[in-house]
Scaffold this motif. Structure first.
Motif, PDB file in Angstrom:
ATOM      1  N   SER A 108       0.829  -1.201   0.000  1.00 39.34           N
ATOM      2  CA  SER A 108       0.000   0.000   0.000  1.00 39.34           C
ATOM      3  C   SER A 108       0.871   1.262   0.000  1.00 39.34           C
ATOM      4  CB  SER A 108      -0.920  -0.010   1.219  1.00 39.34           C
ATOM      5  OG  SER A 108      -1.696   1.165   1.270  1.00 39.34           O
ATOM      6  N   LEU A 109       1.918   1.259   0.808  1.00 38.17           N
ATOM      7  CA  LEU A 109       2.816   2.413   0.857  1.00 38.17           C
ATOM      8  C   LEU A 109       3.567   2.586  -0.461  1.00 38.17           C
ATOM      9  CD1 LEU A 109       4.291   2.002   4.452  1.00 38.17           C
ATOM     10  CD2 LEU A 109       2.823   3.870   3.642  1.00 38.17           C
ATOM     11  N   GLU A 110       3.983   1.475  -1.035  1.00 43.14           N
ATOM     12  CA  GLU A 110       4.798   1.525  -2.253  1.00 43.14           C
ATOM     13  C   GLU A 110       3.977   1.899  -3.480  1.00 43.14           C
ATOM     14  OE1 GLU A 110       8.236  -1.290  -4.361  1.00 43.14           O
ATOM     15  OE2 GLU A 110       7.215  -1.932  -2.520  1.00 43.14           O
ATOM     16  N   ILE A 111       2.761   1.387  -3.571  1.00 44.40           N
ATOM     17  CA  ILE A 111       1.938   1.591  -4.765  1.00 44.40           C
ATOM     18  C   ILE A 111       1.095   2.852  -4.661  1.00 44.40           C
ATOM     19  CG2 ILE A 111       0.068   0.600  -6.145  1.00 44.40           C
ATOM     20  CD1 ILE A 111       1.161  -2.183  -5.342  1.00 44.40           C
ATOM     21  N   GLY A 112       0.483   3.080  -3.507  1.00 38.23           N
ATOM     22  CA  GLY A 112      -0.308   4.287  -3.298  1.00 38.23           C
ATOM     23  C   GLY A 112      -1.777   4.170  -3.648  1.00 38.23           C
ATOM     24  N   ASP A 113      -2.173   3.046  -4.256  1.00 35.92           N
ATOM     25  CA  ASP A 113      -3.569   2.833  -4.619  1.00 35.92           C
ATOM     26  C   ASP A 113      -4.202   1.789  -3.689  1.00 35.92           C
ATOM     27  OD1 ASP A 113      -3.974   4.454  -7.190  1.00 35.92           O
ATOM     28  OD2 ASP A 113      -2.147   3.329  -7.634  1.00 35.92           O
ATOM     29  N   THR A 114      -5.519   1.623  -3.805  1.00 34.05           N
ATOM     30  CA  THR A 114      -6.244   0.731  -2.907  1.00 34.05           C
ATOM     31  C   THR A 114      -5.862  -0.720  -3.147  1.00 34.05           C
ATOM     32  OG1 THR A 114      -8.094   2.273  -3.012  1.00 34.05           O
ATOM     33  CG2 THR A 114      -8.514   0.119  -2.034  1.00 34.05           C
ATOM     34  N   LEU A 115      -5.594  -1.432  -2.046  1.00 36.66           N
ATOM     35  CA  LEU A 115      -5.291  -2.863  -2.107  1.00 36.66           C
ATOM     36  C   LEU A 115      -6.419  -3.643  -1.442  1.00 36.66           C
ATOM     37  CD1 LEU A 115      -2.264  -1.830  -2.556  1.00 36.66           C
ATOM     38  CD2 LEU A 115      -1.628  -3.998  -1.502  1.00 36.66           C
ATOM     39  N   PHE A 116      -6.709  -4.811  -1.999  1.00 38.87           N
ATOM     40  CA  PHE A 116      -7.714  -5.708  -1.449  1.00 38.87           C
ATOM     41  C   PHE A 116      -7.104  -7.092  -1.248  1.00 38.87           C
ATOM     42  CE2 PHE A 116      -9.793  -2.602  -4.162  1.00 38.87           C
ATOM     43  CZ  PHE A 116     -10.840  -2.138  -3.381  1.00 38.87           C
ATOM     44  N   LEU A 117      -7.494  -7.746  -0.181  1.00 38.48           N
ATOM     45  CA  LEU A 117      -7.166  -9.153   0.006  1.00 38.48           C
ATOM     46  C   LEU A 117      -8.474  -9.922  -0.082  1.00 38.48           C
ATOM     47  CD1 LEU A 117      -4.980 -11.308   0.645  1.00 38.48           C
ATOM     48  CD2 LEU A 117      -5.635 -11.062   3.053  1.00 38.48           C
ATOM     49  N   THR A 118      -8.532 -10.855  -1.008  1.00 39.82           N
ATOM     50  CA  THR A 118      -9.748 -11.609  -1.288  1.00 39.82           C
ATOM     51  C   THR A 118      -9.454 -13.090  -1.151  1.00 39.82           C
ATOM     52  OG1 THR A 118     -10.410  -9.901  -2.872  1.00 39.82           O
ATOM     53  CG2 THR A 118     -11.554 -12.010  -3.000  1.00 39.82           C
ATOM     54  N   VAL A 119     -10.329 -13.813  -0.452  1.00 38.11           N
ATOM     55  CA  VAL A 119     -10.137 -15.247  -0.281  1.00 38.11           C
ATOM     56  C   VAL A 119     -11.200 -16.015  -1.060  1.00 38.11           C
ATOM     57  CG1 VAL A 119      -9.080 -14.975   1.990  1.00 38.11           C
ATOM     58  CG2 VAL A 119     -11.551 -15.377   1.818  1.00 38.11           C
ATOM     59  N   ARG A 120     -10.863 -17.254  -1.372  1.00 35.42           N
ATOM     60  CA  ARG A 120     -11.837 -18.129  -2.006  1.00 35.42           C
ATOM     61  C   ARG A 120     -12.671 -18.809  -0.921  1.00 35.42           C
ATOM     62  NH1 ARG A 120     -11.134 -24.049  -4.923  1.00 35.42           N
ATOM     63  NH2 ARG A 120     -13.379 -24.324  -5.274  1.00 35.42           N
ATOM     64  N   THR A 121     -13.983 -18.839  -1.125  1.00 33.73           N
ATOM     65  CA  THR A 121     -14.884 -19.584  -0.258  1.00 33.73           C
ATOM     66  C   THR A 121     -15.904 -20.282  -1.144  1.00 33.73           C
ATOM     67  OG1 THR A 121     -16.618 -19.390   1.439  1.00 33.73           O
ATOM     68  CG2 THR A 121     -16.110 -17.405   0.200  1.00 33.73           C
ATOM     69  N   GLY A 122     -15.733 -21.584  -1.318  1.00 29.63           N
ATOM     70  CA  GLY A 122     -16.583 -22.320  -2.250  1.00 29.63           C
ATOM     71  C   GLY A 122     -16.383 -21.827  -3.668  1.00 29.63           C
ATOM     72  N   ASN A 123     -17.482 -21.462  -4.327  1.00 34.96           N
ATOM     73  CA  ASN A 123     -17.414 -20.939  -5.692  1.00 34.96           C
ATOM     74  C   ASN A 123     -17.429 -19.414  -5.717  1.00 34.96           C
ATOM     75  OD1 ASN A 123     -17.373 -23.532  -6.637  1.00 34.96           O
ATOM     76  ND2 ASN A 123     -19.488 -23.564  -7.320  1.00 34.96           N
ATOM     77  N   ASP A 124     -17.129 -18.804  -4.563  1.00 35.05           N
ATOM     78  CA  ASP A 124     -17.174 -17.350  -4.440  1.00 35.05           C
ATOM     79  C   ASP A 124     -15.818 -16.794  -4.015  1.00 35.05           C
ATOM     80  OD1 ASP A 124     -19.840 -17.709  -4.933  1.00 35.05           O
ATOM     81  OD2 ASP A 124     -20.531 -17.008  -2.980  1.00 35.05           O
ATOM     82  N   THR A 125     -15.728 -15.462  -4.102  1.00 39.30           N
ATOM     83  CA  THR A 125     -14.625 -14.741  -3.472  1.00 39.30           C
ATOM     84  C   THR A 125     -15.216 -13.876  -2.365  1.00 39.30           C
ATOM     85  OG1 THR A 125     -14.801 -12.905  -5.050  1.00 39.30           O
ATOM     86  CG2 THR A 125     -13.205 -14.659  -5.543  1.00 39.30           C
ATOM     87  N   LEU A 126     -14.433 -13.659  -1.325  1.00 39.88           N
ATOM     88  CA  LEU A 126     -14.858 -12.849  -0.192  1.00 39.88           C
ATOM     89  C   LEU A 126     -13.740 -11.868   0.141  1.00 39.88           C
ATOM     90  CD1 LEU A 126     -16.922 -12.364   2.154  1.00 39.88           C
ATOM     91  CD2 LEU A 126     -15.569 -14.015   3.477  1.00 39.88           C
ATOM     92  N   CYS A 127     -14.041 -10.573   0.138  1.00 37.71           N
ATOM     93  CA  CYS A 127     -13.050  -9.559   0.492  1.00 37.71           C
ATOM     94  C   CYS A 127     -12.874  -9.546   2.004  1.00 37.71           C
ATOM     95  CB  CYS A 127     -13.495  -8.187  -0.005  1.00 37.71           C
ATOM     96  SG  CYS A 127     -12.326  -6.858   0.393  1.00 37.71           S
ATOM     97  N   VAL A 128     -11.651  -9.767   2.471  1.00 35.27           N
ATOM     98  CA  VAL A 128     -11.393  -9.851   3.913  1.00 35.27           C
ATOM     99  C   VAL A 128     -10.517  -8.715   4.432  1.00 35.27           C
ATOM    100  CG1 VAL A 128     -11.738 -12.349   4.019  1.00 35.27           C
ATOM    101  CG2 VAL A 128      -9.455 -11.444   3.515  1.00 35.27           C
ATOM    102  N   ASP A 129      -9.928  -7.927   3.526  1.00 29.15           N
ATOM    103  CA  ASP A 129      -9.118  -6.790   3.981  1.00 29.15           C
ATOM    104  C   ASP A 129      -9.040  -5.775   2.848  1.00 29.15           C
ATOM    105  OD1 ASP A 129      -7.506  -5.093   5.437  1.00 29.15           O
ATOM    106  OD2 ASP A 129      -6.020  -6.623   5.957  1.00 29.15           O
TER     107      ASP A 129
END
Length: 268
Positions: A108-129
């Protein structure tokens, strides 16, 4: 039609029970995507591929158990109050979240744009951070807790690209009906997955918000399964060809750092 209990072949009961549980979980995942606003019953039917009577029966059992609630005015169904209570049974963050924290801060500090952490849950993705960068214009397209079908975002495409091709095709086929709500289709998603395998990362030229662009790198568990993705979303002018490569390299570096951190702890 359900087979009468007395006529079921020997050994069929466990399979029937497992099927009922999987159906209930598929309904819950769709309702979770609706968050506080809830989801109409017809949309749950379309997304799960189950019949309307089956969905109606599952939803009302879950209501009786306090897992699902029905909004009186809209008639939509949503996750009930008991679900957060159940979540308290696991108050500690997962090893993946712990391992990803330093990498998200650095990137985040290096890039300066919004970062997301997304996990797989079944056949979906879930944003966790989500980490908001320092650049004056930030793309906040997804909130923490947002759920999407695998394949409709660059994170989902990246996770699918890191799977064996046959497994990815099965998930895309399972999600095909749900893609309509996101103005895409199975052929488009499979094409993006193929491109991500070639590039080594998922990239959406047009993000979930018009005028934006997203880049995602997959994160694998110690057994080699793709469990998550780290994503940068920015206005398109911020991710031209040269910077796209620079950002991808930063994400790749941090994704490998996260993988090394969780290698000694397989409970991701």
């Amino acid at each position: 039609m359900d087979r009468p209990l007395s006529s079921r072949p020997h050994g069929a009961e466990p399979r029937q029970g497992a099927q009922a549980i999987r159906r209930a979980l598929s309904v819950l995942r769709i309702l979770a995507a609706g968050r506080e606003d809830g989801v109409p019953l017809a949309e749950v039917v379309q997304a799960t591929g189950l019949t309307r009577p089956t969905v109606h029966r599952i939803v009302h059992v879950l209501i009786e158990e306090g897992i699902v609630e029905r909004h009186g005015r809209s008639g939509r169904y949503a996750i009930g109050d008991q679900v957060p209570e159940l979540a308290l049974a696991r108050p500690r963050p997962s090893p993946l979240l712990v391992a990803a924290g330093p990498s998200l801060r650095r990137a985040s500090l290096e890039i300066g744009d919004t970062l997301f952490l997304t996990v797989r849950t079944g056949n979906d993705t879930l944003c966790v951070d989500r980490r908001i960068g320092a650049f004056p214009i930030q793309v906040l397209s997804i909130e923490v807790g947002a759920r999407r079908p695998l394949g409709v975002s660059s994170a989902g495409v990246a996770i699918l690209a890191a799977m064996p091709a046959q497994d990815a095709r099965k998930i895309v086929a399972a999600n095909e009906k749900r893609f309509e709500a996101y103005r895409t289709d199975a052929a488009t998603v499979l094409g993006q997955v193929t491109s991500a395998r070639r590039l080594g990362y998922g990239m959406r030229e047009i993000g979930l918000v018009q005028g934006t662009k997203s880049i995602s790198i997959w994160i694998k568990t110690p057994d080699g399964q793709p469990a998550a993705a780290m994503t940068v979303s920015a206005v398109r002018t911020r991710l031209g060809p040269r910077r796209e490569q620079e950002v991808a390299e930063i994400l790749l570096r941090e994704a490998r750092t996260i993988e090394q951190a969780i290698r000694g702890n397989p409970r991701v």
